[in-house]
Design a protein around this motif. Structure first.
Motif, PDB file in Angstrom:
ATOM      1  N   CYS A  75       0.879  -1.173   0.000  1.00 58.48           N
ATOM      2  CA  CYS A  75       0.000   0.000   0.000  1.00 58.48           C
ATOM      3  C   CYS A  75       0.909   1.212   0.000  1.00 58.48           C
ATOM      4  CB  CYS A  75      -0.809   0.039   1.284  1.00 58.48           C
ATOM      5  SG  CYS A  75      -2.233  -0.959   1.196  1.00 58.48           S
ATOM      6  N   ASN A  77       1.526   5.234  -0.210  1.00 59.48           N
ATOM      7  CA  ASN A  77       1.005   6.594  -0.093  1.00 59.48           C
ATOM      8  C   ASN A  77       2.182   7.529  -0.324  1.00 59.48           C
ATOM      9  OD1 ASN A  77      -1.147   8.485   0.830  1.00 59.48           O
ATOM     10  ND2 ASN A  77       0.358   8.939   2.402  1.00 59.48           N
ATOM     11  N   THR A 208      -6.134   4.517  -5.786  1.00 61.41           N
ATOM     12  CA  THR A 208      -6.996   3.576  -5.054  1.00 61.41           C
ATOM     13  C   THR A 208      -8.204   4.234  -4.415  1.00 61.41           C
ATOM     14  OG1 THR A 208      -4.995   2.397  -4.501  1.00 61.41           O
ATOM     15  CG2 THR A 208      -6.962   1.793  -3.281  1.00 61.41           C
ATOM     16  N   ASP A 209      -7.981   5.369  -3.709  1.00 63.37           N
ATOM     17  CA  ASP A 209      -9.125   5.929  -2.980  1.00 63.37           C
ATOM     18  C   ASP A 209     -10.246   6.327  -3.929  1.00 63.37           C
ATOM     19  OD1 ASP A 209      -7.082   7.698  -3.635  1.00 63.37           O
ATOM     20  OD2 ASP A 209      -7.724   9.205  -2.213  1.00 63.37           O
ATOM     21  N   LEU A 277      -3.899   8.132   0.101  1.00 62.11           N
ATOM     22  CA  LEU A 277      -4.419   6.772   0.298  1.00 62.11           C
ATOM     23  C   LEU A 277      -5.385   6.726   1.483  1.00 62.11           C
ATOM     24  CD1 LEU A 277      -3.802   3.884  -0.939  1.00 62.11           C
ATOM     25  CD2 LEU A 277      -2.546   3.492   1.157  1.00 62.11           C
ATOM     26  N   THR A 278      -6.495   6.077   1.260  1.00 65.22           N
ATOM     27  CA  THR A 278      -7.469   5.958   2.347  1.00 65.22           C
ATOM     28  C   THR A 278      -6.889   5.111   3.487  1.00 65.22           C
ATOM     29  OG1 THR A 278      -9.700   5.273   2.928  1.00 65.22           O
ATOM     30  CG2 THR A 278      -8.596   3.944   1.273  1.00 65.22           C
ATOM     31  N   GLN A 279      -7.298   5.455   4.726  1.00 58.72           N
ATOM     32  CA  GLN A 279      -6.894   4.630   5.870  1.00 58.72           C
ATOM     33  C   GLN A 279      -8.133   3.968   6.470  1.00 58.72           C
ATOM     34  OE1 GLN A 279      -4.619   7.126   8.549  1.00 58.72           O
ATOM     35  NE2 GLN A 279      -2.907   7.250   7.127  1.00 58.72           N
ATOM     36  N   LYS A 283     -12.911   0.324   3.711  1.00 57.77           N
ATOM     37  CA  LYS A 283     -12.601   0.484   2.279  1.00 57.77           C
ATOM     38  C   LYS A 283     -11.425  -0.421   1.891  1.00 57.77           C
ATOM     39  CE  LYS A 283     -14.629   4.803   1.196  1.00 57.77           C
ATOM     40  NZ  LYS A 283     -14.501   6.132   1.724  1.00 57.77           N
ATOM     41  N   LEU A 284     -10.395  -0.425   2.725  1.00 55.97           N
ATOM     42  CA  LEU A 284      -9.222  -1.243   2.403  1.00 55.97           C
ATOM     43  C   LEU A 284      -9.554  -2.738   2.434  1.00 55.97           C
ATOM     44  CD1 LEU A 284      -6.527   0.849   4.293  1.00 55.97           C
ATOM     45  CD2 LEU A 284      -6.638   0.499   1.831  1.00 55.97           C
ATOM     46  N   LEU A 287     -10.101  -4.808  -0.672  1.00 55.81           N
ATOM     47  CA  LEU A 287      -8.983  -5.239  -1.515  1.00 55.81           C
ATOM     48  C   LEU A 287      -8.458  -6.621  -1.140  1.00 55.81           C
ATOM     49  CD1 LEU A 287      -7.275  -1.784  -1.412  1.00 55.81           C
ATOM     50  CD2 LEU A 287      -7.890  -2.904  -3.552  1.00 55.81           C
ATOM     51  N   LEU A 289      -6.264  -7.589   1.090  1.00 56.96           N
ATOM     52  CA  LEU A 289      -4.796  -7.521   1.007  1.00 56.96           C
ATOM     53  C   LEU A 289      -4.145  -8.627   1.826  1.00 56.96           C
ATOM     54  CD1 LEU A 289      -4.464  -3.652   1.328  1.00 56.96           C
ATOM     55  CD2 LEU A 289      -4.123  -5.011  -0.741  1.00 56.96           C
ATOM     56  N   PHE A 294       2.851  -1.047   4.459  1.00 55.75           N
ATOM     57  CA  PHE A 294       2.464   0.332   4.191  1.00 55.75           C
ATOM     58  C   PHE A 294       3.716   1.167   3.961  1.00 55.75           C
ATOM     59  CE2 PHE A 294       0.513   4.356   6.234  1.00 55.75           C
ATOM     60  CZ  PHE A 294       0.046   4.800   4.997  1.00 55.75           C
TER      61      PHE A 294
END
Ligand SMILES: Nc1ncnc2c1ncn2[C@@H]1O[C@H](COP(=O)(O)OP(=O)(O)OP(=O)(O)O)[C@@H](O)[C@H]1O
Length: 509
Positions: A75, A77, A208-209, A277-279, A283-284, A287, A289, A294
């Motif tokens: 991820c 950012n 991504t966001d 990038l969203t935290q 939302k994450l 994905l 993951l 990070f």
């Protein structure tokens, strides 16, 4: 969204986000010192006039090629213009460089067509050097043309008719890497014979966001569902797809050995990126993951480019266009992007600016209100320098990389820090200098200062225009307003005939 931003304090909720790799602790790395770089890629990079990797590119290289060996999903950012595209393109191309069978192994998804075209250019500059082909699925051409670019059909003897179903097993991908927008990707997944994600090794979700904000026909769950099923069927013959020199050393090692029990091997590697990038855990979570790592820059969540200078310019509401023209004149002929708050005000402002007599620069609008073909043409002319000022709404500007943009103007104050970051980030890219000017009414100043405090490198000086720039414009401004009125009337009557409201007469928020 404002409330959402406030909720997301600087300490992330997700534990793995609390101990990031700080990209700012990396230096640039000359290509000659980059471990494992394929010499053919070195030449390709040099042809692009790239002699060293930027910090984020080195950090990602270490986590992908070595010593990180793509062990974890990434991820990233990293500020606008810091080189995120090459950060993922280079390791993917290097990893696929030893492939022996052509099939679709890397998928890069972006929210807009212009952005996808831009990213495809980067892949196309390096991938052919190692014999890889790059495809584009964005709906730029007809679906039939796109299919013929992406799928290799068996050649038939003249005069022999055939049922495509009979030849299905022989249909092959013509590309190793596909850059796509979600809509067209879904069209191919659902309808294109021979299009398959069964060999996919890498998935990149850029911006991504933005991509997670909209469902875009559920492209993400669909891709994850398909590739998850493949992961399992993949298992016995995984070895076939591993590029030989890297084999087990550079692709994720056995799930059990690494303590990643339950994950099929080799799994689909994901890289997700943004400058904001969203935290948000929910939302994450979409994905799915795998032991994500990070990578971020500096202490604060939001970073502005190091060499960006921010300025605020105070003006009365009714004279804003006049101040804008004076500002543009003071900036000279360098390329500039002017941002407004809506597609309608983009159109209105651009029409008004074009009503000023004898402005020494060419101005065009660029917004979601226009057809894609018009937008692409405008962008091309802007890149070439045939247009100097682009008046733009927000939706289309993320990630846009246009050489020579020295100035950005927020004609309307952005409502969120994320918007400020993406707008300002169209300048001061790749370590260059650049300026971002924000036109402010008195009642906006406090809100603007509060907004900027959320970012690092947030100093913002007051910018004053000499009266010699302002005074001569008053009479020109009056006649420009008159011309605008006439244009509004013409547009309204034209659109009334076709049943549409003039986009100059109202505001769509
Ligand atoms: N190693 C490098 N050396 C010189 N220039 C580079 C290097 N890497 C990237 N660039 C240039 O830097 C510019 C910005 O790169 P890129 O568009 O990938 O940034 P980004 O981080 O994705 O920005 P954004 O968040 O706005 O999308 C591009 O013009 C690119 O060609």
């Amino acid at each position: 969204m404002g409330a959402e931003e406030d909720k997301q304090k600087s300490i992330p909720v997700l534990p793995w986000m609390r101990s990031p790799i700080d990209v700012s602790s990396f230096d640039e790395c000359p290509l000659t010192l980059l471990p494992c770089l394929d010499p053919r890629l070195k030449v390709a990079l040099e042809n692009m006039e790239i002699s060293s990797l930027f910090p984020v590119q080195l950090a990602v290289w270490q986590e992908t090629i070595g010593p990180g060996s793509f062990e974890r999903d990434l991820c990233i950012n990293s500020p606008t213009g810091s080189g995120k595209t090459l950060a993922y393109a280079l390791p993917i191309v290097q990893m696929l460089s030893t492939r022996s069978v052509k099939c679709l192994r890397a998928l890069v998804v972006l929210p807009t067509r212009d952005l996808a075209l831009q990213v495809k250019e980067v892949f196309s500059a390096i991938a052919p050097a190692v014999g890889l082909s790059v495809g584009l699925a964005v709906g730029q051409s007809s679906i039939a043309d796109e299919i013929s670019e992406l799928i290799n059909r068996p050649k038939l003897q003249l005069g022999v008719s055939f049922d495509p179903e009979d030849f299905l097993p022989e249909l092959q991908s013509s590309v190793d890497i596909l850059v796509a927008t979600p809509g067209r990707l879904m069209d191919h997944i659902n309808n294109t014979k021979g299009f398959t994600l069964e060999h996919l090794c890498y998935l990149v979700v850029d911006e991504t966001d933005r991509l997670l904000r909209e469902a875009y026909q559920s492209w993400l769950p669909t891709v994850l569902q398909i590739t998850r099923a493949n992961d399992e069927s993949f298992l016995p013959c995984a070895q076939t797809f591993l590029p030989s020199p890297f084999s087990l050393k550079t692709i994720r090692r056995s799930g059990l050995e690494r303590g990643f029990k339950g994950k099929p091997y080799p799994r689909l590697v994901k890289m997700v990126l943004s400058a904001t990038l969203t935290q948000d855990p929910s939302k994450l979570a979409q994905l799915d993951l795998h032991h994500p790592l990070f990578l971020t820059t500096g202490q604060k969540r939001y970073q502005l480019p190091e060499k960006l200078q921010s300025y605020k310019l105070f003006c009365e509401s009714k004279y804003k266009p006049l101040y804008l023209v004076a500002l543009l004149q003071s900036l000279g002929e360098e390329k500039c992007i002017v941002f407004t708050s809506s597609v309608e005000s983009t159109h209105r402002l651009c029409t008004l600016l074009n009503s000023f007599d004898n402005l020494p620069f060419k101005i065009k609008e660029y917004s979601g209100l226009q057809r894609q073909s018009v937008r692409s043409k405008t962008l091309k002319a802007f890149r070439k320098g045939d247009i100097q000022v682009l008046v733009s709404s927000d939706a289309m500007t993320r990630g846009m990389d246009v050489e020579g943009v020295r100035n950005v103007v927020n004609y309307d104050m952005p409502a969120y820090i994320k918007t400020y970051i993406h707008r300002a980030g169209r300048t001061a890219r790749a370590g260059q200098t650049g300026c971002c000017f924000t036109l402010l009414r008195e009642d906006e100043v406090k809100r603007f200062n509060k907004l900027l405090r959320k970012a690092e490198n947030n100093s913002c000086s007051k910018y004053s225009l000499p009266s010699s720039y302002i005074e001569p414009l008053h009479s020109v401004y009056e006649s420009a307003l008159e011309k605008l009125k006439e244009t509004v009337e013409m547009e309204t009557s034209r659109k009334r005939k076709t049943g549409f409201k003039s986009s100059l007469s109202g505001e769509r928020k």
